[in-house]
Design an enzyme around this catalytic site. Structure first.
Site, PDB file in Angstrom:
ATOM      1  N   ASP A   1     -60.739  64.676  62.484  1.00 51.11           N
ATOM      2  CA  ASP A   1     -60.619  65.657  61.394  1.00 51.11           C
ATOM      3  C   ASP A   1     -60.346  67.080  61.867  1.00 51.11           C
ATOM      4  O   ASP A   1     -59.987  67.940  61.065  1.00 51.11           O
ATOM      5  CB  ASP A   1     -61.900  65.657  60.550  1.00 51.11           C
ATOM      6  CG  ASP A   1     -62.054  64.396  59.741  1.00 51.11           C
ATOM      7  OD1 ASP A   1     -61.035  63.729  59.487  1.00 51.11           O
ATOM      8  OD2 ASP A   1     -63.187  64.063  59.371  1.00 51.11           O
TER       9      ASP A   1
ATOM     10  N   LYS B   1     -30.112  68.597  44.665  1.00 53.34           N
ATOM     11  CA  LYS B   1     -28.997  67.728  45.002  1.00 53.34           C
ATOM     12  C   LYS B   1     -28.968  67.303  46.475  1.00 53.34           C
ATOM     13  O   LYS B   1     -28.599  66.186  46.814  1.00 53.34           O
ATOM     14  CB  LYS B   1     -27.690  68.449  44.649  1.00 53.34           C
ATOM     15  CG  LYS B   1     -26.611  67.488  44.142  1.00 53.34           C
ATOM     16  CD  LYS B   1     -25.320  68.237  43.933  1.00 53.34           C
ATOM     17  CE  LYS B   1     -24.144  67.307  44.057  1.00 53.34           C
ATOM     18  NZ  LYS B   1     -22.892  68.023  44.177  1.00 53.34           N
TER      19      LYS B   1
END
Lengths: 325, 325, 325, 325
Positions: free
Chosen positions: A131, A215
């Site tokens: 972590d 796009k």
């Protein structure tokens, strides 16, 4: 304080890649410097139940490249009680352990600090957790490997996301700390990360979607820190509700994030801090965690290492934002 | 039948690693042998909507090692209707495509067969699916890569399973075919596999548990084929109910199984069958799938390739049973 | 012939990934079927010097994923002499080994055949070699892993070749057999392969260069089978001499091709043939190699397996030629 | 100084994994902050020959995970001459490039510094080299990936070394800097490293051998920094001469060390420093290298970054010594 002759080692909490490299380093550096070394199995539970075995260099031969921990590990409930720690100390005395090296994360090092306070024992912590949430060390043993594992998985998911033009919410570990999510998002070229250090509202989700579908891009990947309520499933559902028409999928990476051969970085970190732990013992240090900052070995008081406020660099959020355009 | 001058290629259904290698092979072998080649995007939907582009060798440069498909893919509902296929055929005529190469799994090749029947078209199938459930070819493009991905993941989970001494149910793809589950269980040294070809009752589950917890083993891993009702979660729940006291966990590998760089095997299979597809066209073959059996190129009629009864070698169950003792 | 009670296992010749999986399979299937199993260390040398140890299932626990061989291996010169084999047989008698399983390549299985002829012993061979040059099995244990390792390496070299626009000659293993070179060339998208089964003259080299430098391609990679005289260095020198002006580099992959975690394919092949070896012993088979053809276990007489003329599919040369345009 | 409107990017010197991630980061952060971006091909040679192309976000789409450099690279001899730099500056003017971002190692950044001095240009360096020999940054782009590649290779060689009980000298890159050799030796559990920063005499070689052959270890691996005279071949020969009887082998890893998908660490380093380069330009910084120290972005004057005396931590030698017992 009598001279330290015997070092005990245990791994505790969730396993992390590089724990074996750390066990090897403490064992070999210990023996090389004249100490006896004992391995304690199954974390603090093994200390309570006297599961202890003398270690030679052969016990740790060849393990530098193995994931998991040959000492096994556990999250001990009994050690959280004074009675448990009392039993554990009986083992310490019986096995004539003078210094205890604990390889683990926040909870495990908190246990080490409390134990050291109660029984006037030399406890040395090594930062063993995927972590990366320990204070005072640039990274923790296991974090780099897990980051690479996540990025490899997201690379794979990207292939499918692009081929099918889908939105993916990928859930990664790090319930209380967004290091894994934020950095794996940057490294995998994800469109966004949802982390505990930052709130994410519906407007932002809309923005993430837009990034992905513009796009020039054929898909959108959002990395989400695991969370009991607001994990990947939660956000996927919200997107399905608020922005219908997308093909939204969820991937929860789960337990495979913990294992695997440790990366070079984690093996080196484990080797250096393991040797550092033995040097700390020889220097009379007590109740510190060995870390690496700015490429140098540092000793951090256990109480400081487990502070809950390891700072999160908000510049990383800017990095991801600018690169996701 | 007029001479074939132009070959169209599409990928359809779930993406599989090696599809790009197949696209490359068909394109290059086609051009090398004097054909024009056109890429059709988004599977049959792209055929319906005329998303077609002429391909040169440069369009496929460097893609042999990429997962996914540069032609993108989809599961077309419209193509299942006669109206959809009618539109698709208009594109075929307009684009002057004389032969259609379809890279996909069972559903996609069924579509190809139906299309070929209705419109007297030359359709050549390539076995592109991670499920390995096509008849007449020793393996399908993508299967070997996915098998390796699963085994890598289970290797990682094994590290955690052993360190924490846990039971893991790992769910893998293959809703209708147990090839991935059974073979990944053998390759990863798992204790058992639960597959659609075989029923698994409570007594067997007890036996699986026992295998894993016997003294010489510290964990138990069971691979489960995905299933709407009886997946890994279902069996984990049953074990929790029937055999309380175990630490049982579930890992659903999910979408990461599809992507990634194709293995050497899949790149070679895709390259050889892609070249084989062009040779088949030159030989006047129609409506066949190109496969490899016994290390040789074979042409299998599409109707045979999609037969639902690809035999499952029950000897593999024995292999896993004997090696899990 | 007395009933077989004890199986001895050894690995011999060059190590190959998957040998450990084969040792594990023979051991477990042996014990599962009521045999005693003994591990023989350091190949035939260990048989000569009585380096033998009883094996339980625990001896082979966790080794399925490890490269190399826990039994170690050697190329024994002494076993090539009648005196050596005489000593080896003394160990066989002393250790009460009734059947000998030899995991190795051409030379090792030739030794097994000769030994079996001289001493009326049950010898079972498993095809353990990265070279894939054994007759009667579709592939050998280790071949698939090595092929993947080579392809990974060439993928890496490709990055540099393209970035610097260089010609690379990459030398791979396979002194007497071009399987590795030809197939890794196809799988890595190399421009050409130079293999022992085919001659390569200066005109072809010119053609290879041309393929690579044509406008659409930025580099050229040629895979070369290792050879005492005509390896990668030889061809690089010739190109430098005959076609000055190119930036020509050599990479000799060397020993790293042998090691590493075995691929899923090799683990399954080793597991299935290992179980097959025990079944062969139970069926009274003698002096055969266990292989897999067309996805089924086959027993091949040792004398046939070591035939020097395993056919090379010349269609693969066409595949590479058409895909390198 | 006029306002900066256009940023030019080039990669120079040996390619390094993560260069593409850096190109992507500079391009996207540049465009995101309102700059025009132009890609310059083939390093300084492309600047001299005006091989320049406007870049949009699409030019860098999907390249974060690719090794090598899409801008290609070269070691320009012409740029080392005043005439060459004069021509290069003509291109700068013609293309209206206001700031030049150079991604490369020591030589490339020296060129940038000289160019900036001569022509009053804003030059920003990014540390792109596998050698890690730039001053002022904790690591360089490519170093971590190459370290992992080496460790993977040594893991494989270890399998063979142990199976055959051999001594291996493995040669790695780093002619002038031992970072790769020393750290890969620690990470792979090698017995010793021979690096330019430290002399190695015959007594030490004897000690290395002894470490490896001691009873608990079955092999010996020594990592050697490449060197025109004293590389792996040299030391292998010395050992063969001085300590006959060992089976000594050499593996020269060579060019495969440069390529491959960048590690998570290198992708993040490249992304952060790439964004940092654009921020530096916006802040009016000139002629600095962007690095990361102690997890924070730093700006280092180019002249300081290329100082030849990046300190080598001799504590790493102790770590290796203690862990090789």
């Amino acid at each position: 304080m009598a001279k330290i002759q015997t070092i005990g080692i245990l791994t505790s909490g969730g396993d992390a890649p590089g724990m074996n490299a750390a066990i090897r380093a403490v064992t070999r550096a210990g023996i090389c410097n004249g100490f006896k070394v004992k391995g304690i199995f199954r974390g603090y539970d093994g200390l309570i139940n006297d599961e202890v075995q003398p270690f030679t260099t052969e016990n740790v031969s060849g393990i530098i490249r193995d994931g998991g921990t040959i000492l096994r590990t556990a999250r001990s409930k009994e050690f959280m009680t004074p009675e448990g720690r009392e039993k554990a100390f009986q083992t310490i005395k019986k096995e004539e352990i003078d210094a205890l090296v604990v390889i683990g994360g926040n909870g495990s090092l908190t246990g080490a600090r409390d134990f050291a306070r109660e029984y006037d024992l030399c406890c040395i912590g090594l930062p063993g957790t995927i972590d990366n949430d320990l204070y005072g060390t640039d990274s923790t043993i296991g974090y780099d490997t897990t980051l690479n594992t996540i990025v490899e998985c997201v690379d794979r998911i990207r292939d499918t996301a692009q081929s099918h033009e889908r939105i993916f919410f990928v859930e990664v570990m790090g319930r209380d700390a967004g290091f894994l999510a934020q950095n794996s998002a940057i490294a995998s070229g994800a469109e966004a990360a949802i982390i505990p250090e930052d709130s994410t509202d519906v407007d932002q989700l809309a923005q993430f979607m837009e990034r992905g579908i513009r796009k020039s891009k054929r898909s959108c990947i959002v990395i989400v820190s695991e969370s009991p309520k607001c994990g990947a499933l939660y956000y996927a559902d919200r997107v399905r509700k608020e922005f219908p028409g997308y093909d939204v999928r969820v991937s929860i990476l789960g337990h495979l994030q913990r294992g695997g051969r440790p990366s070079a970085h984690d093996r080196i970190l484990a080797s250096r801090t393991g040797v550092g732990a033995v040097q700390a013992i020889m220097q009379g240090q007590r109740n510190i965690m060995v870390g690496i900052r700015n490429n140098e070995i540092v000793y951090v008081p256990l109480s400081e290492a487990i502070r809950s406020d390891k700072p999160f660099d908000r510049g990383l959020i800017t990095v991801l934002d600018e690169l996701s355009i």
